[in-house]
Design an enzyme around this catalytic site. Structure first.
Site, PDB file in Angstrom:
ATOM      1  N   HIS A 213       0.843  -1.193   0.000  1.00  0.00           N
ATOM      2  CA  HIS A 213       0.000   0.000   0.000  1.00  0.00           C
ATOM      3  C   HIS A 213       0.879   1.243   0.000  1.00  0.00           C
ATOM      4  O   HIS A 213       1.869   1.323   0.739  1.00  0.00           O
ATOM      5  CB  HIS A 213      -0.905   0.038   1.233  1.00  0.00           C
ATOM      6  CG  HIS A 213      -1.751   1.272   1.297  1.00  0.00           C
ATOM      7  ND1 HIS A 213      -2.933   1.413   0.602  1.00  0.00           N
ATOM      8  CD2 HIS A 213      -1.554   2.456   1.950  1.00  0.00           C
ATOM      9  CE1 HIS A 213      -3.441   2.614   0.826  1.00  0.00           C
ATOM     10  NE2 HIS A 213      -2.620   3.270   1.640  1.00  0.00           N
TER      11      HIS A 213
ATOM     12  N   ASP B  36     -15.242   2.270   7.485  1.00  0.00           N
ATOM     13  CA  ASP B  36     -14.176   3.155   7.014  1.00  0.00           C
ATOM     14  C   ASP B  36     -14.675   4.060   5.896  1.00  0.00           C
ATOM     15  O   ASP B  36     -14.318   5.242   5.839  1.00  0.00           O
ATOM     16  CB  ASP B  36     -12.979   2.332   6.531  1.00  0.00           C
ATOM     17  CG  ASP B  36     -11.873   3.233   5.995  1.00  0.00           C
ATOM     18  OD1 ASP B  36     -11.290   3.981   6.788  1.00  0.00           O
ATOM     19  OD2 ASP B  36     -11.620   3.208   4.774  1.00  0.00           O
TER      20      ASP B  36
ATOM     21  N   ARG C 281     -14.500  12.545   7.459  1.00  0.00           N
ATOM     22  CA  ARG C 281     -13.188  13.183   7.685  1.00  0.00           C
ATOM     23  C   ARG C 281     -12.847  14.148   6.558  1.00  0.00           C
ATOM     24  O   ARG C 281     -12.255  15.204   6.768  1.00  0.00           O
ATOM     25  CB  ARG C 281     -12.093  12.115   7.790  1.00  0.00           C
ATOM     26  CG  ARG C 281     -12.131  11.309   9.093  1.00  0.00           C
ATOM     27  CD  ARG C 281     -11.249  10.075   8.993  1.00  0.00           C
ATOM     28  NE  ARG C 281      -9.884  10.409   8.626  1.00  0.00           N
ATOM     29  CZ  ARG C 281      -9.057   9.588   7.962  1.00  0.00           C
ATOM     30  NH1 ARG C 281      -9.481   8.392   7.571  1.00  0.00           N
ATOM     31  NH2 ARG C 281      -7.841   9.964   7.689  1.00  0.00           N
TER      32      ARG C 281
ATOM     33  N   SER D  59      -7.489   3.389   8.912  1.00  0.00           N
ATOM     34  CA  SER D  59      -8.118   3.296   7.598  1.00  0.00           C
ATOM     35  C   SER D  59      -7.311   2.405   6.666  1.00  0.00           C
ATOM     36  O   SER D  59      -7.841   1.484   6.031  1.00  0.00           O
ATOM     37  CB  SER D  59      -8.270   4.699   6.995  1.00  0.00           C
ATOM     38  OG  SER D  59      -8.820   4.638   5.699  1.00  0.00           O
TER      39      SER D  59
ATOM     40  N   LYS E 265      -8.356  -1.832   5.664  1.00  0.00           N
ATOM     41  CA  LYS E 265      -8.600  -2.279   4.288  1.00  0.00           C
ATOM     42  C   LYS E 265      -7.667  -3.420   3.902  1.00  0.00           C
ATOM     43  O   LYS E 265      -8.065  -4.363   3.214  1.00  0.00           O
ATOM     44  CB  LYS E 265      -8.453  -1.104   3.318  1.00  0.00           C
ATOM     45  CG  LYS E 265      -9.592  -0.101   3.418  1.00  0.00           C
ATOM     46  CD  LYS E 265      -9.614   0.857   2.260  1.00  0.00           C
ATOM     47  CE  LYS E 265      -8.585   1.948   2.377  1.00  0.00           C
ATOM     48  NZ  LYS E 265      -8.988   3.040   3.283  1.00  0.00           N
TER      49      LYS E 265
END
Length: 438
Positions: free
Chosen positions: A82, A161, A168, A183, A187
């Site tokens: 990620h 989320d 947010r 977050s 995921k």
């Protein structure tokens, strides 16, 4: 429990129990807690923070707030990667087929671009016909059969989320480090990863502008992984200039193809080999990151990674001929140059402005519902520290809508600073966190 009492507790600096967090996340997911109370809590967390234990509990609760991807039927250790988002960051298009070529299963759920940062799904859709929406069954079956799948996240994955991020986004709490960490990690865990390599960007084109904040985020996500029985390594990498030269969807695909042929920009190639080396190590396919890097370098030179990309594109309905013939990818009808006003050395790049200029040309979205132009974007022609002559091109703009040019050009002209003295470019990798845990 009452939402009011929990908000008050966090506002006063209290630490929530696991039971309170699980109750709260259920209420966020099923919408029994209204938006204004979720927003109040997000702001309380922004100012008061969360403990590492609280953040891990929040991550766990969000990860299992909806459906999850079961990869147990795929042999081997599943390692995901990620990036926290950058400009000209084409790593997934290179790294995923490269790692899959080494025998590590790649099951990647990716997102779309928003604002100045690009999205992997948009880039893949530059291949005509490429289908990013797969059912969970199709996704897992494809990983089992060809070793790789890249798709969008389904609506029933981490619903808590999704709602929290939307709140947010409009309440100036996006850059809360505990909420970012929860977050990202929720995921990855919901996506079935056994181990995770994180690319935490730092610099003027990243969410984290300051090295100490990026390092704090990296350490927190590694700690969350440890608490949730996942091996995690985080690399803090530089985003004070675009990673590659291309910024924009089809342009970045072309650059990824060149990189898989061994002809890509040095920084992009280097980072893909470095991240991939850690992925192979965590997957048990290499004794260490350096050995993993060496294995991947061989696959880059042999063309095996390019063959994996052909199979990926074909399996998801795309035109695999474009892998060998990039002329089949979308191309812009117009081009323009931004040139240097003086001679000297490229001393600074406002990387966020570069991404914004690409967005203004049509390559990105100011709002989620915007339609993008896959051909639009720009190519940065100079790197930090390189000499520049007066009138020499700094960037080439690609566009189809002439009405977009002047706004993008104005932003881009301010993005480059040319100085009298050469500057040393920042290191590509600032820090590695989690590798010491082996």
């Amino acid at each position: 429990m009452r939402a009011y009492d929990l908000i008050l507790k966090k506002r006063e600096g209290g630490e929530w129990t696991r039971e309170e967090i699980e109750w709260w996340v259920r209420g966020v997911a099923d919408r029994s807690i209204p938006d204004e109370q979720v927003a109040a809590w997000a702001m309380a967390v922004f100012f008061r923070g969360m403990s590492e234990r609280e953040t891990a509990d929040l991550t766990r609760a969000m990860a299992f707030s909806g459906a999850t991807v079961d990869l147990s039927g795929v042999p081997g250790i599943k390692v995901d990667k990620h990036s926290t988002g950058g400009v000209g960051d084409t790593t997934t298009l290179v790294l995923a087929p490269l790692v899959a070529a080494a025998g590590v299963p790649v099951a990647k759920l990716s997102g779309r671009g928003l604002g100045h940062t690009g999205g992997t799904l948009d880039k893949l859709e530059s291949f005509p016909g490429f289908r990013v929406e797969l059912t969970r069954e199709e996704f897992v079956r494809q990983v089992r059969e060809i070793g790789i799948a890249i798709a969008g996240q389904s609506a029933d994955l981490v619903p808590a989320d999704k709602r929290l991020y939307a709140i947010r986004d409009v309440t100036a709490t996006v850059d809360s480090i505990p909420l970012i960490a929860a977050s990202v990690m929720s995921k990855k865990i919901a996506g079935g990863a056994d181990a995770i390599v994180l690319d935490v960007k730092v610099g003027n084109g990243a969410l984290m502008k300051r090295p100490d904040d990026a390092l704090r985020l990296a350490r927190l996500m590694v700690d969350i992984g440890r608490q949730l029985d996942r091996r995690v390594v985080a690399l803090v990498t530089d985003m004070n200039q675009p990673l590659g030269r291309a910024v924009g969807n089809a342009l970045e695909v072309r650059e990824a193809l060149a990189t898989l042929r061994g002809e890509g920009p040095p920084a992009l190639t280097e980072l893909c080999l470095t991240l991939g080396g850690y992925m192979l190590w965590l997957a048990g396919r290499a004794a260490g990151p350096e050995e993993g890097r060496s294995v991947l370098s061989d696959h880059l030179q042999s063309g095996r990674a390019l063959e994996v990309l052909r199979r990926l594109v074909a399996a998801q309905g795309g035109d695999a001929r474009a892998v060998d013939d990039p002329a089949r990818l979308p191309a812009a009808g117009y081009r323009a140059l931004v040139t240097s006003p003086r001679s000297g050395y490229l001393a600074a790049v406002d990387t966020q402005a570069v991404g914004t200029a690409a967005m203004l040309l049509g390559a990105g979205r100011a709002r989620k519902e915007d339609v993008i132009d896959l051909a639009a974007g720009l190519v940065v022609l100079k790197r930090l520290g390189e000499p520049v002559a007066a009138g020499e091109p700094l960037a080439e703009l690609h566009y189809n809508d002439p009405t977009r040019l002047e706004a993008a050009r104005a932003v881009l002209e301010r993005a480059f600073v040319v100085g009298d003295e050469p500057v040393a470019p920042p290191p590509l990798v600032h820090a590695v966190v989690g590798a010491e845990e082996g």
